[in-house]
Design a protein around this motif. Structure first.
Motif, PDB file in Angstrom:
ATOM      1  N   GLN A 176       0.843  -1.193   0.000  1.00 61.34           N
ATOM      2  CA  GLN A 176       0.000   0.000   0.000  1.00 61.34           C
ATOM      3  C   GLN A 176       0.873   1.236   0.000  1.00 61.34           C
ATOM      4  N   ASP A 177       0.687   2.048  -1.009  1.00 62.99           N
ATOM      5  CA  ASP A 177       1.440   3.287  -1.160  1.00 62.99           C
ATOM      6  C   ASP A 177       0.484   4.438  -1.372  1.00 62.99           C
ATOM      7  N   PRO A 178       0.858   5.624  -0.930  1.00 62.84           N
ATOM      8  CA  PRO A 178      -0.014   6.797  -1.144  1.00 62.84           C
ATOM      9  C   PRO A 178      -0.344   6.970  -2.615  1.00 62.84           C
ATOM     10  N   GLY A 179      -1.608   7.149  -2.928  1.00 65.27           N
ATOM     11  CA  GLY A 179      -2.018   7.366  -4.308  1.00 65.27           C
ATOM     12  C   GLY A 179      -2.191   6.107  -5.134  1.00 65.27           C
ATOM     13  N   HIS A 180      -1.874   4.937  -4.551  1.00 63.38           N
ATOM     14  CA  HIS A 180      -1.985   3.692  -5.310  1.00 63.38           C
ATOM     15  C   HIS A 180      -2.884   2.664  -4.643  1.00 63.38           C
ATOM     16  N   GLY A 181      -3.391   2.945  -3.503  1.00 66.10           N
ATOM     17  CA  GLY A 181      -4.240   1.969  -2.844  1.00 66.10           C
ATOM     18  C   GLY A 181      -3.488   0.685  -2.540  1.00 66.10           C
ATOM     19  N   LEU A 182      -4.196  -0.434  -2.555  1.00 61.93           N
ATOM     20  CA  LEU A 182      -3.608  -1.752  -2.305  1.00 61.93           C
ATOM     21  C   LEU A 182      -3.351  -2.440  -3.640  1.00 61.93           C
ATOM     22  N   ARG A 183      -2.126  -2.881  -3.831  1.00 64.73           N
ATOM     23  CA  ARG A 183      -1.781  -3.578  -5.069  1.00 64.73           C
ATOM     24  C   ARG A 183      -1.284  -4.973  -4.740  1.00 64.73           C
ATOM     25  N   LEU A 184      -1.791  -5.964  -5.478  1.00 63.49           N
ATOM     26  CA  LEU A 184      -1.471  -7.361  -5.223  1.00 63.49           C
ATOM     27  C   LEU A 184      -0.076  -7.701  -5.744  1.00 63.49           C
ATOM     28  N   ILE A 185       0.746  -8.290  -4.871  1.00 65.84           N
ATOM     29  CA  ILE A 185       2.111  -8.669  -5.252  1.00 65.84           C
ATOM     30  C   ILE A 185       2.130 -10.128  -5.708  1.00 65.84           C
ATOM     31  N   GLY A 240     -16.520   8.752  14.494  1.00 61.53           N
ATOM     32  CA  GLY A 240     -16.031   7.371  14.469  1.00 61.53           C
ATOM     33  C   GLY A 240     -16.067   6.747  13.079  1.00 61.53           C
ATOM     34  N   ASP A 241     -16.742   7.390  12.128  1.00 63.98           N
ATOM     35  CA  ASP A 241     -16.771   6.900  10.755  1.00 63.98           C
ATOM     36  C   ASP A 241     -15.522   7.313   9.980  1.00 63.98           C
ATOM     37  N   THR A 242     -14.715   8.169  10.559  1.00 63.85           N
ATOM     38  CA  THR A 242     -13.497   8.642   9.900  1.00 63.85           C
ATOM     39  C   THR A 242     -12.603   7.470   9.553  1.00 63.85           C
ATOM     40  N   GLY A 243     -12.077   7.485   8.320  1.00 61.90           N
ATOM     41  CA  GLY A 243     -11.179   6.416   7.887  1.00 61.90           C
ATOM     42  C   GLY A 243     -11.070   6.368   6.380  1.00 61.90           C
ATOM     43  N   LEU A 244     -10.336   5.393   5.907  1.00 63.92           N
ATOM     44  CA  LEU A 244     -10.171   5.162   4.466  1.00 63.92           C
ATOM     45  C   LEU A 244     -11.132   4.049   4.064  1.00 63.92           C
ATOM     46  N   TYR A 245     -12.004   4.333   3.112  1.00 59.57           N
ATOM     47  CA  TYR A 245     -12.969   3.354   2.631  1.00 59.57           C
ATOM     48  C   TYR A 245     -12.500   2.816   1.281  1.00 59.57           C
ATOM     49  N   LEU A 246     -12.388   1.505   1.207  1.00 59.99           N
ATOM     50  CA  LEU A 246     -11.874   0.840   0.012  1.00 59.99           C
ATOM     51  C   LEU A 246     -12.902  -0.106  -0.555  1.00 59.99           C
ATOM     52  N   LEU A 287     -15.392 -11.043 -13.110  1.00 58.20           N
ATOM     53  CA  LEU A 287     -15.974 -12.266 -13.635  1.00 58.20           C
ATOM     54  C   LEU A 287     -14.961 -12.996 -14.504  1.00 58.20           C
ATOM     55  N   ARG A 288     -14.853 -14.306 -14.299  1.00 52.92           N
ATOM     56  CA  ARG A 288     -13.967 -15.165 -15.080  1.00 52.92           C
ATOM     57  C   ARG A 288     -12.487 -14.828 -14.882  1.00 52.92           C
ATOM     58  N   THR A 289     -12.148 -14.196 -13.775  1.00 47.03           N
ATOM     59  CA  THR A 289     -10.752 -13.937 -13.431  1.00 47.03           C
ATOM     60  C   THR A 289     -10.210 -15.135 -12.665  1.00 47.03           C
ATOM     61  N   ASN A 290      -8.876 -15.341 -12.749  1.00 46.76           N
ATOM     62  CA  ASN A 290      -8.262 -16.420 -11.972  1.00 46.76           C
ATOM     63  C   ASN A 290      -8.653 -16.314 -10.511  1.00 46.76           C
ATOM     64  N   ALA A 291      -8.919 -17.426  -9.930  1.00 43.29           N
ATOM     65  CA  ALA A 291      -9.393 -17.465  -8.546  1.00 43.29           C
ATOM     66  C   ALA A 291      -8.481 -16.676  -7.616  1.00 43.29           C
ATOM     67  N   GLY A 292      -9.058 -15.822  -6.822  1.00 45.00           N
ATOM     68  CA  GLY A 292      -8.305 -15.134  -5.793  1.00 45.00           C
ATOM     69  C   GLY A 292      -7.739 -13.786  -6.186  1.00 45.00           C
ATOM     70  N   LYS A 293      -7.784 -13.404  -7.458  1.00 43.87           N
ATOM     71  CA  LYS A 293      -7.176 -12.131  -7.857  1.00 43.87           C
ATOM     72  C   LYS A 293      -8.159 -10.992  -7.646  1.00 43.87           C
ATOM     73  N   SER A 294      -8.120 -10.455  -6.435  1.00 39.36           N
ATOM     74  CA  SER A 294      -9.007  -9.350  -6.089  1.00 39.36           C
ATOM     75  C   SER A 294      -8.327  -8.029  -6.414  1.00 39.36           C
ATOM     76  N   THR A 295      -9.100  -7.067  -6.885  1.00 39.88           N
ATOM     77  CA  THR A 295      -8.591  -5.733  -7.239  1.00 39.88           C
ATOM     78  C   THR A 295      -9.173  -4.708  -6.291  1.00 39.88           C
ATOM     79  N   PHE A 296      -8.339  -3.750  -5.865  1.00 38.87           N
ATOM     80  CA  PHE A 296      -8.782  -2.699  -4.965  1.00 38.87           C
ATOM     81  C   PHE A 296      -8.828  -1.358  -5.677  1.00 38.87           C
ATOM     82  N   GLY A 297      -9.787  -0.540  -5.285  1.00 40.06           N
ATOM     83  CA  GLY A 297      -9.777   0.855  -5.674  1.00 40.06           C
ATOM     84  C   GLY A 297      -8.760   1.606  -4.823  1.00 40.06           C
ATOM     85  N   ASP A 298      -8.507   2.873  -5.177  1.00 40.28           N
ATOM     86  CA  ASP A 298      -7.528   3.670  -4.439  1.00 40.28           C
ATOM     87  C   ASP A 298      -8.079   4.221  -3.125  1.00 40.28           C
TER      88      ASP A 298
END
Lengths: 113, 113
Positions: free
Chosen positions: A37-46, B82-88, B94-105
């Motif tokens: 996790q880096d600023p501006g890049h969110g979480l990236r899978l290694i 208390g809601d303050t934080g980083l929301y991801l 669909l049809r991606t290799n099992a386990g490859k999750s992608t995150f937004g920033d």
């Protein structure tokens, strides 16, 4: 809370040295992941693992290797650390692939000087 | 190009206000997750949405999955400090290799008392 432990929590190392980060789980989950996790890049899978000795690359795998010899342990190795690998590293575990609800460790802050 | 686009990137509001955070993609997802992360900690799973059009409520938080399973929103009613934080948001295409999750920033939310 899911039983997932990362070690060390903080590390400072010199450029060119090898570094190994450890992730240990007590949940017997099949899937384990390493993210950075880096600023501006969110979480990236290694890298991720879908079973003992079964691993695959993520989107930012260059310069990293992993090993999983036991269900509970997933190791991330930086063969020769570079300053661009300064980051916060998170391990995550999941029991479901397509749903991918992950439980995260507390992170390892790595600084390469 | 980011696979999951979150907006806004930063949001600062007063206690008691309502807000909505968006997670958009051009790809179809088999599921989407929302996480909240506090400084120095790993992300914590809030909810998973799987079915197009699905709405889930968690106290003052309402999550919606788009009909085409390409987007999601998080609405918070009467926000509290208390809601303050980083929301991801995160998901498995669909049809991606099992386990490859992608995150937004992520969206950094600050709720002022």
């Amino acid at each position: 809370d899911a039983g997932i432990t990362q070690s060390p929590r903080h590390k400072v190392t010199e450029t060119g040295t090898p570094v190994t980060l450890r992730c240990h789980q007590t949940e017997n989950h099949r899937y384990m992941y390493w993210y950075r996790q880096d600023p501006g890049h969110g979480l990236r899978l290694i890298h991720y693992s879908y079973g003992v000795k079964d691993t695959d690359k993520g989107e930012v795998s260059d310069g990293y290797s992993v090993s999983r010899s036991k269900t509970e342990d997933f190791l991330l190795t930086l063969e020769s650390a570079t300053s661009s690998q300064t980051s916060v590293y998170f391990c995550a575990i999941s029991s479901l692939a397509q749903v991918s609800e992950a439980f995260f460790g507390q992170g390892t802050r790595l600084t390469v000087v | 190009t980011q696979l999951l686009e979150q907006s806004p990137q930063f949001l600062s509001i007063q206690e008691g206000e309502n807000l909505t955070v968006y997670c958009n993609s051009s790809s179809v997802f088999s599921s989407l997750q929302w996480y909240r992360q506090e400084p120095g900690e790993g992300p914590v799973l809030l909810v998973t949405v799987v079915t197009g059009g699905e709405v889930k409520k968690l106290k003052r938080l309402t999550f919606q999955f788009g009909d085409a399973r390409k987007d999601s929103s998080l609405h918070i009613t009467a926000a509290q400090p208390g809601d303050t934080g980083l929301y991801l948001c995160a998901g498995v295409r669909l049809r991606t290799n099992a386990g490859k999750s992608t995150f937004g920033d992520g969206t950094t939310l600050t709720v002022k008392p």
